[in-house]
Design an enzyme around this catalytic site. Structure first.
Site, PDB file in Angstrom:
ATOM      1  N   HIS A 156       1.582   3.251  -5.007  1.00 22.45           N
ATOM      2  CA  HIS A 156       0.139   3.111  -4.791  1.00 22.45           C
ATOM      3  C   HIS A 156      -0.503   4.370  -4.213  1.00 22.45           C
ATOM      4  O   HIS A 156      -1.700   4.398  -3.977  1.00 22.45           O
ATOM      5  CB  HIS A 156      -0.146   1.940  -3.832  1.00 22.45           C
ATOM      6  N   ASP A 200       5.479  -4.379   2.487  1.00 23.52           N
ATOM      7  CA  ASP A 200       5.934  -4.575   1.107  1.00 23.52           C
ATOM      8  C   ASP A 200       6.666  -3.304   0.736  1.00 23.52           C
ATOM      9  O   ASP A 200       6.055  -2.246   0.579  1.00 23.52           O
ATOM     10  CB  ASP A 200       4.756  -4.823   0.157  1.00 23.52           C
ATOM     11  N   LYS A 243      -2.852 -11.552   0.854  1.00 23.11           N
ATOM     12  CA  LYS A 243      -2.984 -10.093   0.955  1.00 23.11           C
ATOM     13  C   LYS A 243      -3.873  -9.644  -0.191  1.00 23.11           C
ATOM     14  O   LYS A 243      -3.614  -9.949  -1.352  1.00 23.11           O
ATOM     15  CB  LYS A 243      -1.628  -9.388   0.966  1.00 23.11           C
ATOM     16  N   GLU A 280       3.678  -0.725   1.177  1.00 23.41           N
ATOM     17  CA  GLU A 280       2.567  -1.271   1.966  1.00 23.41           C
ATOM     18  C   GLU A 280       2.988  -1.556   3.402  1.00 23.41           C
ATOM     19  O   GLU A 280       4.041  -2.132   3.638  1.00 23.41           O
ATOM     20  CB  GLU A 280       2.065  -2.594   1.350  1.00 23.41           C
ATOM     21  N   SER A 311      -1.738 -13.262  -3.549  1.00 25.92           N
ATOM     22  CA  SER A 311      -1.897 -11.803  -3.608  1.00 25.92           C
ATOM     23  C   SER A 311      -2.807 -11.336  -4.736  1.00 25.92           C
ATOM     24  O   SER A 311      -2.857 -11.922  -5.810  1.00 25.92           O
ATOM     25  CB  SER A 311      -0.510 -11.162  -3.804  1.00 25.92           C
ATOM     26  N   LYS A 355       1.023 -14.377  -7.582  1.00 20.20           N
ATOM     27  CA  LYS A 355       0.066 -13.535  -8.315  1.00 20.20           C
ATOM     28  C   LYS A 355      -0.232 -14.233  -9.640  1.00 20.20           C
ATOM     29  O   LYS A 355       0.668 -14.383 -10.475  1.00 20.20           O
ATOM     30  CB  LYS A 355       0.675 -12.154  -8.598  1.00 20.20           C
ATOM     31  N   GLU A 365      -5.408   0.469  -2.797  1.00 22.07           N
ATOM     32  CA  GLU A 365      -5.793  -0.801  -2.165  1.00 22.07           C
ATOM     33  C   GLU A 365      -6.601  -0.605  -0.887  1.00 22.07           C
ATOM     34  O   GLU A 365      -6.744  -1.519  -0.082  1.00 22.07           O
ATOM     35  CB  GLU A 365      -4.539  -1.643  -1.906  1.00 22.07           C
ATOM     36  N   ARG A 372      -3.799  -7.734  -7.106  1.00 19.71           N
ATOM     37  CA  ARG A 372      -3.006  -6.675  -7.722  1.00 19.71           C
ATOM     38  C   ARG A 372      -3.649  -5.347  -7.348  1.00 19.71           C
ATOM     39  O   ARG A 372      -4.790  -5.307  -6.912  1.00 19.71           O
ATOM     40  CB  ARG A 372      -2.974  -6.795  -9.253  1.00 19.71           C
TER      41      ARG A 372
END
Length: 434
Positions: free
Chosen positions: A158, A245, A394, A167, A370, A343, A210, A372
């Site tokens: 990410h 994560d 999250k 994360e 969650s 998800k 994010e 994405r």
């Protein structure tokens, strides 16, 4: 009330990539849903259909998925005259028409877009809020407001930094309600920005996909130290716990793990699953880490089982379970983890998402809803988490509008529920449902 018209189009997600949006019309009006997309994806996820035409959007177009909705799914559903409150019936119809196990004919992005829009239309048909309709579909009498898990430091796939783990999250479990949890999260986020700026300079406060900060640090422990410092400065040490994560599948190499995987390959630095497990246990001992997602690769079942049995914290399956009932059943039998990351686009329909959630909860697992990393302004998962009573969600940092859209919707739901609103708080892993 049946579907009068169904129309899909290509829109753009938060990364500037095309995604599917669906408009559904009934006599009650227009209901719109947009589909998210992940960056670190489990190989067992339902198929997200991309055009793979390199001359258009570098192959990431979704015109085929859009066409499947407009040319095949729409006529079939309009002709069948199924009532939009019959979520399971409509989802089953689409799955039968697709006929593949991983939705590779139409694409999970096509089926999910329609499924989400149907759910929104079903709520309107019943004259109830979306979260209430979802609670009814799931057989829940109560609804529960979740603890938000704010992803405030980004690494892995990410972010463009050296950080391997994806994360680092803060969970304001000591808040009185969701509104206070948002305030605590926002204040810690602003403090973290200052801490990072002082230590690494202003350009280190650029944000990842994010909304979390992505300072160019290598040591995962350093990220935890930054969090500890920001939480302390904000004055919330007693109210916040930490979640991670790791997305370990992203740096799994030949049975080992490479914590510097963004540098040129060097097998001499790989570590074993046991060494990685010891690293996590050090984090748990020295910081208030209470939840770790995807600590090992999606095929490293033995490492998952060993860690879950000994860690004493929430161990979340994402790439391992991919919201898929068959994978969840295997993970339950193997005792691989104790929480499902839910998800909707991993499985590709509302009905199957509800089934996955129920399966996890029935087996004593926690469930975390969650987003994405490639998101839209759609707020469906905000209502989903409240209706499913999972107690935890999250959906990024308190930054970037596609993230805040979900958190703001939960604020509105809490306000609407008034004195009936119950916040999961410290019971986020297993909120009591009446």
């Amino acid at each position: 009330m049946s579907i009068l018209k169904l129309h899909a189009r290509e829109i753009f997600d938060s990364r500037g990539n095309p995604t599917v949006e669906v408009d559904l019309y009934t006599n009650k009006g227009l209901f719109r849903a947009a589909v998210p997309s992940g960056a670190s994806t489990g190989i067992y996820e339902a198929l997200e259909l991309r055009d793979n035409d390199k001359t258009r959007f570098l192959g990431k177009g979704v015109s085929k998925a859009v066409e499947h909705v407009n040319k095949t799914i729409a006529p079939a559903l309009v002709n069948k005259k199924v009532n939009v409150v019959e979520q399971e019936k409509i989802d089953k119809l689409m799955l039968e028409m697709d006929g593949t196990e991983n939705k590779s004919k139409f694409g999970a992005n096509a089926i999910l877009g329609v499924s989400l829009a149907v759910c929104k239309a079903g709520a309107a048909e019943k004259g109830v809020p979306l979260y209430r309709h979802i609670a009814d579909l799931a057989g829940n009498e109560d609804v529960i407001l979740p603890v938000p898990a704010f992803n405030v430091i980004n690494g892995g796939s990410h972010a463009g930094n050296k950080l391997a783990m994806q994360e680092f999250m803060i969970l304001p479990v000591g808040a009185e309600n969701f509104k206070e949890a948002m305030r605590i999260g926002a204040e810690v986020y602003q403090n973290l920005k200052n801490v990072i700026k002082e230590k690494y300079g202003k350009d280190a406060t650029n944000v990842g996909d994010e909304g979390g900060f992505a300072p160019n640090i290598l040591e995962n422990k350093e990220a935890l130290e930054l969090l500890k410092s920001a939480i302390s400065k904000a004055g919330y040490t007693d109210k916040i716990v930490i979640g991670m994560d790791v997305a370990a599948s992203e740096f799994y190499r030949d049975g080992k793990y490479d914590l510097d995987f963004k540098s040129p390959d060097d097998p001499s630095r790989y570590i074993t699953p046991d060494q990685l497990s010891d690293l996590y246990k050090g984090f748990i001992k020295n910081y208030p880490v209470v939840s770790i997602e995807d600590p090992f690769d999606q095929h490293d079942w033995a490492a998952w089982k060993k860690f879950t049995a000994s860690a004493g914290i929430q161990v979340v399956g994402d790439d391992l379970t991919v919201t898929n009932p068959r994978r969840i059943t295997k993970a339950v039998e193997e005792k691989s983890c104790n929480c499902l990351l839910l998800k909707v686009n991993q499985i590709g329909s509302v009905t199957e998402s509800l089934q996955a959630c129920k399966l996890a909860q029935t087996n004593g697992w926690g469930v975390m809803v969650s987003h994405r990393s490639g998101e839209t302004e759609d707020t469906f998962i905000a209502d989903l988490v409240v209706g499913l009573c999972t107690g935890q969600i999250k959906t990024g940092a308190p930054c970037r509008s596609e993230r805040l859209a979900k958190y703001n919707q939960i604020l509105r739901i809490e306000e609407e529920l008034g004195s009936k609103g119950r916040f999961a708080g410290r019971n986020f892993r297993n909120p009591r449902v009446n």
